[in-house]
Design an enzyme around this catalytic site. Sequence first.
Site, PDB file in Angstrom:
ATOM      1  N   ILE A  31       0.862  -1.179   0.000  1.00 56.23           N
ATOM      2  CA  ILE A  31       0.000   0.000   0.000  1.00 56.23           C
ATOM      3  C   ILE A  31       0.896   1.227   0.000  1.00 56.23           C
ATOM      4  CG2 ILE A  31      -1.875   1.247   1.138  1.00 56.23           C
ATOM      5  CD1 ILE A  31      -2.553  -1.333   2.637  1.00 56.23           C
ATOM      6  N   THR A  32       0.827   2.037  -1.044  1.00 52.08           N
ATOM      7  CA  THR A  32       1.619   3.265  -1.061  1.00 52.08           C
ATOM      8  C   THR A  32       0.912   4.335  -0.229  1.00 52.08           C
ATOM      9  OG1 THR A  32       0.582   4.151  -3.081  1.00 52.08           O
ATOM     10  CG2 THR A  32       2.485   2.700  -3.360  1.00 52.08           C
ATOM     11  N   GLY A  33       1.708   5.167   0.432  1.00 53.15           N
ATOM     12  CA  GLY A  33       1.125   6.214   1.269  1.00 53.15           C
ATOM     13  C   GLY A  33       0.329   5.660   2.423  1.00 53.15           C
ATOM     14  N   ALA A  34       0.838   4.588   3.050  1.00 51.88           N
ATOM     15  CA  ALA A  34       0.072   3.897   4.087  1.00 51.88           C
ATOM     16  C   ALA A  34       0.323   4.432   5.484  1.00 51.88           C
ATOM     17  CB  ALA A  34       0.391   2.406   4.050  1.00 51.88           C
ATOM     18  N   ASN A  35       1.025   5.540   5.600  1.00 52.54           N
ATOM     19  CA  ASN A  35       1.323   6.066   6.936  1.00 52.54           C
ATOM     20  C   ASN A  35       0.199   6.921   7.504  1.00 52.54           C
ATOM     21  OD1 ASN A  35       2.663   7.900   4.776  1.00 52.54           O
ATOM     22  ND2 ASN A  35       2.310   9.274   6.520  1.00 52.54           N
ATOM     23  N   GLY A  37      -4.223   8.498   6.813  1.00 54.14           N
ATOM     24  CA  GLY A  37      -5.455   8.550   6.048  1.00 54.14           C
ATOM     25  C   GLY A  37      -5.990   7.203   5.610  1.00 54.14           C
ATOM     26  N   TYR A 183      -4.432  18.572  -9.385  1.00 52.22           N
ATOM     27  CA  TYR A 183      -4.943  17.297  -8.878  1.00 52.22           C
ATOM     28  C   TYR A 183      -5.791  16.589  -9.929  1.00 52.22           C
ATOM     29  CZ  TYR A 183      -7.082  13.918  -5.680  1.00 52.22           C
ATOM     30  OH  TYR A 183      -7.506  12.752  -5.066  1.00 52.22           O
TER      31      TYR A 183
END
Length: 302
Positions: A31-35, A37, A183
């Site tokens: 999972i990318t950006g799993a730190n 949200g 975005y």
Amino acid sequence: MAMRKLSKVYQVYKRGMALCGGELKGKTAIITGANCGIGRATALELAKRQARVILACRSEEKGKAAISDIKRFTKNGDLVYKHLDLESLKSVREFCSDIIENEPQLDILINNAAVMNHPYVQTEDKIEINMSVNHFGPFLLTNLLLELLKKSSPSRIIFVSSALHKNGTVDFENFQNQQKKPYADSKLANVYFARELAERLKNTEVAVHTIHPGMVNTELSRHSVPQALNFIVNPIKFLLLPSATEGSQGIVHLATANLGKDTGKYYGKTGQEEKWPDISADTAVWKKLWDVSEKITNLNSQ
């Protein structure tokens, strides 16, 4: 209103707990950006289901803090932090080399990490930062991991998109400079990639799913609101927007459900199938962006 909100969050959490089991035992997910949200909420849900979850994050401190936090809620799963900075194509290559060398299988790849309307910056690769994190980084990452995903099939790739891609445009001559709608433009590029990838993989056992989770109360919009207004905006977001746990439910569904041979489809916030927006229908544009992305990322270089 606050009590109704808290009750709703509790019901979602309770439902997620009730659905937990061992259905992902023996499976590996990235999972990318799993730190933070939705990414962290998804990591928790997959860990509850006994998956090996690799949290691919830019910050080691935040990644390991997320693992500690997740372990407060479940003793299941095997949680691993690995460094990944989607602003840097070099970092993407190093991450993928590590995964290929040390992970015998990869069953689920969740391209979740994103930035929203980040102030204009050119990355070290001379790419506008929203385009780098939201499209070119995931493009290189996914392609470099494809052979491992094929070897581990049946496997699946999940793109966490945004309904705002419908407002975007892709300027093929302008991936270095300020985007008109950073975005939306970068998310549209990401959607084109997801659709072309699904087409290329349709005769394999690697499924491609794209989901828009809707507006969720996370840190993603931090660049869209002046910091001085956060003390006003944050309570409103808490009351009106779904939590990260709620926002992750559709992603968890796509990661765990038996979807048969479904691939190349578009899903709404709870994981229900929706019609692809017309803006993403031009197959020639998918192919053109793929070819351009190959060149910009030097995908085929050794």
